[in-house]
Scaffold this motif. Structure first.
Motif, PDB file in Angstrom:
ATOM      1  N   THR A  81     -25.024  -7.138   9.586  1.00  0.00           N
ATOM      2  CA  THR A  81     -26.009  -8.084  10.103  1.00  0.00           C
ATOM      3  C   THR A  81     -25.784  -8.261  11.608  1.00  0.00           C
ATOM      4  O   THR A  81     -24.667  -8.532  12.057  1.00  0.00           O
ATOM      5  N   CYS A  82     -26.856  -8.104  12.371  1.00  0.00           N
ATOM      6  CA  CYS A  82     -26.713  -8.103  13.836  1.00  0.00           C
ATOM      7  C   CYS A  82     -27.754  -9.014  14.485  1.00  0.00           C
ATOM      8  O   CYS A  82     -28.356  -8.678  15.502  1.00  0.00           O
ATOM      9  N   THR A  83     -27.945 -10.177  13.895  1.00  0.00           N
ATOM     10  CA  THR A  83     -28.929 -11.149  14.383  1.00  0.00           C
ATOM     11  C   THR A  83     -28.260 -12.231  15.237  1.00  0.00           C
ATOM     12  O   THR A  83     -28.468 -13.422  15.030  1.00  0.00           O
TER      13      THR A  83
ATOM     14  N   SER B 147     -25.315  -0.556  12.687  1.00  0.00           N
ATOM     15  CA  SER B 147     -26.100  -1.517  13.469  1.00  0.00           C
ATOM     16  C   SER B 147     -26.385  -1.006  14.872  1.00  0.00           C
ATOM     17  O   SER B 147     -27.455  -1.268  15.432  1.00  0.00           O
TER      18      SER B 147
ATOM     19  N   THR C 184     -28.511  -2.209  18.509  1.00  0.00           N
ATOM     20  CA  THR C 184     -27.658  -3.377  18.710  1.00  0.00           C
ATOM     21  C   THR C 184     -26.586  -3.122  19.761  1.00  0.00           C
ATOM     22  O   THR C 184     -26.122  -1.998  19.928  1.00  0.00           O
TER      23      THR C 184
ATOM     24  N   PRO D 172     -31.039 -11.808  18.946  1.00  0.00           N
ATOM     25  CA  PRO D 172     -31.189 -10.679  18.025  1.00  0.00           C
ATOM     26  C   PRO D 172     -30.621  -9.388  18.592  1.00  0.00           C
ATOM     27  O   PRO D 172     -30.563  -9.193  19.803  1.00  0.00           O
ATOM     28  N   TYR D 173     -30.182  -8.534  17.680  1.00  0.00           N
ATOM     29  CA  TYR D 173     -29.617  -7.226  18.025  1.00  0.00           C
ATOM     30  C   TYR D 173     -28.361  -7.348  18.900  1.00  0.00           C
ATOM     31  O   TYR D 173     -28.138  -6.557  19.807  1.00  0.00           O
TER      32      TYR D 173
ATOM     33  N   SER E   2     -34.396  -2.749  11.259  1.00  0.00           N
ATOM     34  CA  SER E   2     -34.025  -4.146  11.064  1.00  0.00           C
ATOM     35  C   SER E   2     -32.569  -4.423  11.402  1.00  0.00           C
ATOM     36  O   SER E   2     -31.716  -3.530  11.358  1.00  0.00           O
ATOM     37  N   CYS E   3     -32.306  -5.692  11.720  1.00  0.00           N
ATOM     38  CA  CYS E   3     -30.940  -6.175  11.888  1.00  0.00           C
ATOM     39  C   CYS E   3     -30.637  -7.297  10.899  1.00  0.00           C
ATOM     40  O   CYS E   3     -29.563  -7.888  10.930  1.00  0.00           O
ATOM     41  N   ASP E   4     -31.587  -7.615  10.039  1.00  0.00           N
ATOM     42  CA  ASP E   4     -31.459  -8.753   9.130  1.00  0.00           C
ATOM     43  C   ASP E   4     -30.354  -8.552   8.103  1.00  0.00           C
ATOM     44  O   ASP E   4     -29.956  -7.426   7.788  1.00  0.00           O
TER      45      ASP E   4
END
Length: 278
Positions: free
Chosen positions: A123-125, A141, A146, A172-173, A226-228
């Protein structure tokens, strides 16, 4: 008789006057209760203001750093501004090569910034991980655009930690984690690029992020990915796979590996799912 009457009238008038004076004096007493109440309210307000200024200082300072680094944002005429940042190392890696969650990669860099990786991305948010996370998830990621800030927990302490966190939290990212054994205090990674630094005050941190985070000019393989958070059973940010500091064994996958049968596909899809846009 007349003298006695006059004396009584004079005494009565004096008594009335004295009573009035006492009343006036009593009415002019200092309102200590009101004063104390006002002082308490002012002190509370001052405390709130001081707390707000202290709490918001990292965010305000970071806004100034972001503004100073804005010149490193990518453009059509300057697609990869990281080339102008002193100290950035660049390598070419093949994307979309996945391994199983039980496998390791014999990465050629530490921290790694490209190569085969787990099918589940970290996860990268804007996440600040309190403990070190498995390399194979973090590299995935990077493939999504990211920037990963890694730091040596033995060398980076005190007010340096909040300085790094301000670059990540809520953005984000981006992601951040300790990296035991890191040969420099701080290391920044994006796909195919790395920058190692000595101090969280270094403006090159912000320049690197401005130049490479979700850079749309082909500097990372999977634009729009996505990064979610993927969740339990895949990648749970509240309980991520642990970093393994030991040297990869003989069964570790080499950097030219072509991918494991049954590994998770791109974007959390079934094995063999092609990356976005392909």
């Amino acid at each position: 008789m007349a003298n006695g009457t006059t004396k009584k009238k004079g005494s009565s008038a004096s008594a009335v006057k004295a009573a009035k004076n006492r009343s006036v004096v009593a009415g002019k007493r200092t309102p200590w209760g009101t004063i104390i109440g006002v002082v308490v309210v002012v002190a509370l307000l001052a405390g709130v203001i001081v707390y707000y200024l202290q709490a918001s200082a990292p965010k305000r300072d970071q806004a100034a750093r972001d503004e100073a680094a804005a010149a490193f944002a990518p453009t059509a005429s300057n697609p990869d501004p990281s080339k102008k940042i002193p100290g950035v190392v660049t390598k070419q890696y093949t994307g979309s090569v996945h391994i199983l969650p039980t496998e390791r990669v014999a990465y050629d860099q530490s921290p790694p910034f490209g190569g085969p990786h787990d099918g589940y991305w970290a996860t990268c948010t804007g996440v600040v991980y309190p403990t070190a996370v498995r390399n194979e998830n973090m590299v995935h990621s990077l493939e999504h655009g990211t920037v990963w800030i890694a730091y040596n927990p033995d060398l980076v302490k005190g007010d340096q930690i909040p300085l790094l966190e301000a670059r990540v939290k809520g953005k984000p990212y981006t992601m951040m984690s300790p990296y035991p054994g890191l040969d420099k205090p701080i290391s920044l990674q994006s796909w195919g690029r790395q920058l190692k630094l000595d101090s969280a005050d270094d403006p090159r941190i912000d320049q690197f992020i401005a130049a490479l985070r979700t850079n749309p000019n082909g500097v990372y393989p999977e634009i729009g990915a996505s990064c979610d958070a993927l969740g339990k059973g895949m990648f749970d940010p509240s309980n991520p796979p642990k970093f393994d500091p030991s040297k990869p064994g003989k069964d570790a996958k080499p950097m030219d590996y072509k991918g494991s049968t049954g590994a998770q596909g791109e974007q959390g899809g079934m094995p063999g799912t092609p990356p976005a846009g392909q």
